[in-house]
Write an enzyme that holds these catalytic residues in place. Structure first.
Site, PDB file in Angstrom:
ATOM      1  N   LYS A 123       0.849  -1.204   0.000  1.00 27.09           N
ATOM      2  CA  LYS A 123       0.000   0.000   0.000  1.00 27.09           C
ATOM      3  C   LYS A 123       0.880   1.248   0.000  1.00 27.09           C
ATOM      4  O   LYS A 123       2.089   1.167   0.254  1.00 27.09           O
ATOM      5  CB  LYS A 123      -0.906  -0.027   1.228  1.00 27.09           C
ATOM      6  CG  LYS A 123      -0.154   0.017   2.544  1.00 27.09           C
ATOM      7  CD  LYS A 123      -1.119  -0.206   3.702  1.00 27.09           C
ATOM      8  CE  LYS A 123      -0.371  -0.165   5.029  1.00 27.09           C
ATOM      9  NZ  LYS A 123      -1.208  -0.661   6.126  1.00 27.09           N
ATOM     10  N   ARG A 131     -11.041   0.028  14.466  1.00 29.06           N
ATOM     11  CA  ARG A 131     -10.837   0.829  13.265  1.00 29.06           C
ATOM     12  C   ARG A 131     -11.817   0.266  12.240  1.00 29.06           C
ATOM     13  O   ARG A 131     -12.977   0.636  12.243  1.00 29.06           O
ATOM     14  CB  ARG A 131      -9.360   0.729  12.850  1.00 29.06           C
ATOM     15  CG  ARG A 131      -8.886   1.905  12.047  1.00 29.06           C
ATOM     16  CD  ARG A 131      -7.380   1.865  11.811  1.00 29.06           C
ATOM     17  NE  ARG A 131      -6.936   0.670  11.092  1.00 29.06           N
ATOM     18  CZ  ARG A 131      -5.674   0.477  10.695  1.00 29.06           C
ATOM     19  NH1 ARG A 131      -4.752   1.371  10.959  1.00 29.06           N
ATOM     20  NH2 ARG A 131      -5.330  -0.624  10.044  1.00 29.06           N
ATOM     21  N   TYR A 133      17.165  28.623  11.662  1.00 31.14           N
ATOM     22  CA  TYR A 133      15.945  29.324  12.076  1.00 31.14           C
ATOM     23  C   TYR A 133      15.702  29.114  13.554  1.00 31.14           C
ATOM     24  O   TYR A 133      15.857  28.005  14.074  1.00 31.14           O
ATOM     25  CB  TYR A 133      14.740  28.778  11.311  1.00 31.14           C
ATOM     26  CG  TYR A 133      14.666  29.209   9.870  1.00 31.14           C
ATOM     27  CD1 TYR A 133      14.570  30.557   9.520  1.00 31.14           C
ATOM     28  CD2 TYR A 133      14.679  28.265   8.852  1.00 31.14           C
ATOM     29  CE1 TYR A 133      14.483  30.943   8.193  1.00 31.14           C
ATOM     30  CE2 TYR A 133      14.592  28.649   7.523  1.00 31.14           C
ATOM     31  CZ  TYR A 133      14.498  29.987   7.199  1.00 31.14           C
ATOM     32  OH  TYR A 133      14.413  30.371   5.899  1.00 31.14           O
TER      33      TYR A 133
HETATM   34  C1  PLP Z   1      -0.558  -1.784   6.730  1.00 28.16           C
HETATM   35  C2  PLP Z   1      -1.235  -3.042   7.037  1.00 28.16           C
HETATM   36  C3  PLP Z   1      -0.479  -4.221   7.218  1.00 28.16           C
HETATM   37  C4  PLP Z   1       1.025  -4.222   7.264  1.00 28.16           C
HETATM   38  O1  PLP Z   1       1.449  -3.649   8.486  1.00 28.16           O
HETATM   39  P1  PLP Z   1       2.989  -3.527   8.848  1.00 28.16           P
HETATM   40  O2  PLP Z   1       2.998  -3.035  10.244  1.00 28.16           O
HETATM   41  O3  PLP Z   1       3.575  -2.556   7.887  1.00 28.16           O
HETATM   42  O4  PLP Z   1       3.570  -4.875   8.691  1.00 28.16           O
HETATM   43  C5  PLP Z   1      -1.182  -5.400   7.406  1.00 28.16           C
HETATM   44  N1  PLP Z   1      -2.527  -5.423   7.419  1.00 28.16           N
HETATM   45  C6  PLP Z   1      -3.274  -4.312   7.259  1.00 28.16           C
HETATM   46  C7  PLP Z   1      -4.747  -4.406   7.298  1.00 28.16           C
HETATM   47  C8  PLP Z   1      -2.657  -3.081   7.068  1.00 28.16           C
HETATM   48  O5  PLP Z   1      -3.394  -1.981   6.926  1.00 28.16           O
END
Ligand code: PLP
Length: 395
Positions: A44, A139, A271
Site C-alpha cells: 500500500k 478501526r 531558524y
Molecule cells: C498496513 C497493514 C499491514 C502491514 O502492516 P505492517 O505493520 O507494515 O507490517 C497489514 N494489514 C493491514 C490491514 C494493514 O493496513
C-alpha cells in the site's frame, strides 16, 4: 546540475527481506509440523514510498500482494502480476465491484455497507472475500457481535456464486509492544471464528516476527501473513533494530555538503537559533530539508553520517537544507557525501525516533521531488545466492 540529493531504492534488499521473513516462517512451520504460512506482501501507499514497480520486482516471490487503492491493484495486474491481489479496505463504491471482478481482486469486507453492495452485485466470476472482524483495534471490521451474521450472509453469497473463496481476517493494534493485549485480541478472534472456515489472515510485520503468536493459529486453516514495514528494512519494534532482525534497508536517502560555516563559541545556527555552539564548531550545510521529506521535528543530536563517519544534526531543519556538526570530521568539506538514512548511515528508525515518529512515516513521506535511483533485482543466479543466505539473523 540538479541538487545533489538522491534516494536509492534497492530491489535486492526487498528480495532479501522477503526471503528473511519466508525462511523464518518455514523454520517455525517445520518445528510445528505444519505447512508454512503464505505471505501477502503489503505494498500500500506506493509500496511504502518505494514505488509500486519496485514493490512488484522486489516481492515477485510473494504469494500475494495487498494494498488499499483500486488503481494500485489494477496497475499491478496490468504490469503482469498473475497472483492474488487483496484490497485491504475492500471497495468503496458499488461501481468498484466491476473492477474487482474484471481484475480478479480479493477484497476485505469490513462493514454492512460493503456486504449490501456485494449482495446486489452480479459479478462474472465469484469474488474472493476476507471477512474482517474488529478484534480490538476499533478501526475497521465487524463488531464481534455482528461477525457470525456477516459470515452467514457471505456464505449465502458463496452458494449464489457471487463470492468465491471465503476467509477471515483481523488486524492487531499492539502486536509491536503489548504481547498480553495481542494474545487477548487473537483469542477473541479465534473464539469468534471457530465455526468459520477458509484462509485466515491476522499477522502484520510485528506479529509475523513473533512466532509464539501464530503458533496459536488453527493449523487446519490456511494462514496468510501480511508483513509490510519489515519488507522495507524497517523494524516494527521500538526495542529491536532492523539490523538485529537481519533486515536490510531498502531506501537510502543521501546528499552532499553544499556549505560550511566556522562558528565561534556562542554563535547560533539556523531558524530560531535552536542550536548555540558551546565551543568552536564547524557546521556543514546539507542539501536536504523537510520539502524532501526529512522530518522537521528532528532536532539537534539526530544521527547522520558524513564521509562515512557518524555525527549529528544541529538546530532546526529548513525546507531545503539542514545543518550537521563537522567538528569531528575535519576532512569533510563541500561535496562530502551525507547519508540521512539507509545503507552506510543511521537507520530510518533511528531518525524517526529522534523526530518522535516511526520509520513508516518517513519512508511514505519521501517527497516526489527527490530523484530516485533504483538498484534492479538480482539476476536469477544472484537470487539463488540471496535465497541460500537465509535470514542472516544475528544470534
Ligand atoms: C498496513 C497493514 C499491514 C502491514 O502492516 P505492517 O505493520 O507494515 O507490517 C497489514 N494489514 C493491514 C490491514 C494493514 O493496513
Amino acid at each position: 546540475m540538479p541538487r545533489p540529493i538522491m534516494a536509492t531504492v534497492s530491489v535486492p534488499a526487498m528480495q532479501h527481506n522477503l526471503q528473511n521473513v519466508a525462511s523464518r516462517l518455514r523454520t517455525q512451520a517445520l518445528r510445528l509440523h505444519r505447512p508454512a504460512p503464505r505471505i501477502w506482501a503489503v505494498i500500500k501507499a506506493n509500496a511504502y514510498g518505494h514505488g509500486l514497480a519496485n514493490g512488484l520486482a522486489g516481492f515477485s516471490e510473494a504469494d500475494g500482494l495487498a494494498m488499499l487503492d483500486l488503481d494500485e491493484a489494477v496497475a499491478c495486474r496490468e504490469a503482469g502480476w498473475q497472483g492474488p491481489l487483496m484490497l485491504l479496505e475492500g471497495f468503496f463504491d458499488a461501481s468498484d465491484i466491476d473492477v474487482v471482478d474484471t481484475y480478479r481482486l480479493t477484497v476485505s469486507v469490513h462493514g454492512d455497507d460493503q456486504l449490501r453492495m456485494l449482495e446486489h452485485a452480479r459479478p462474472q466470476r465469484p469474488i474472493d472475500v476476507n471477512l474482517k472482524i474488529n478484534a480490538g483495534m476499533n478501526r475497521l471490521g465487524f463488531a464481534p457481535s455482528a461477525a457470525a451474521q456477516a459470515w452467514h450472509r457471505l456464505a449465502a453469497l458463496v452458494s449464489r456464486g457471487v463470492v468465491g473463496q471465503l476467509g477471515t481476517m483481523m488486524h492487531f493494534s499492539r502486536a509491536d509492544d503489548d504481547p498480553d493485549e495481542t494474545q487477548r485480541q487473537l483469542s477473541g478472534f479465534l473464539e469468534l471464528t471457530k465455526d468459520m472456515s477458509g484462509p485466515v489472515s491476522v499477522c502484520n510485520s510485528a506479529a509475523t516476527l513473533t512466532p509464539e503468536l501464530w503458533a496459536a493459529l488453527p493449523q487446519e486453516r490456511e494462514q496468510w501473513m501480511r508483513p509490510g514495514i519489515c519488507l522495507y528494512g524497517s523494524s516494527p519494534f521500538s526495542d529491536r533494530s532492523a539490523e538485529e532482525l537481519g533486515l536490510r534497508p531498502v531506501m537510502t536517502l543521501a546528499s552532499r555538503i553544499i556549505g560550511v560555516q566556522d562558528c565561534a563559541a556562542g554563535a547560533c545556527v539556523g531558524y530560531g537559533h535552536l542550536f548555540t555552539a558551546q565551543e568552536p564548531t564547524r557546521v556543514g550545510i546539507v542539501a536536504c530539508g523537510y520539502a524532501d521529506g526529512y522530518p522537521r521535528h528532528a532536532g539537534t543530536g539526530t544521527p547522520v553520517t558524513v564521509a562515512g563517519k557518524k555525527t549529528r544534526l544541529l538546530g532546526r531543519v529548513s525546507m531545503d537544507m539542514l545543518a550537521v556538526d563537522l567538528t569531528p570530521i575535519p576532512e569533510a568539506g563541500i561535496g562530502a557525501p551525507v547519508v540521512l538514512w539507509g545503507e552506510g548511515g543511521p537507520s530510518v528508525d533511528d531518525v524517526a525516533q529522534a523526530a518522535g515518529t516511526v520509520g513508516y512515516e518517513l519512508l511514505c513521506a519521501l517527497a516526489p521531488r527527490v530523484p530516485r535511483h533504483i538498484i534492479p533485482a538480482a539476476a536469477p543466479n544472484e537470487t539463488a545466492a540471496v535465497l541460500a543466505t537465509g535470514t542472516g539473523e544475528r544470534q
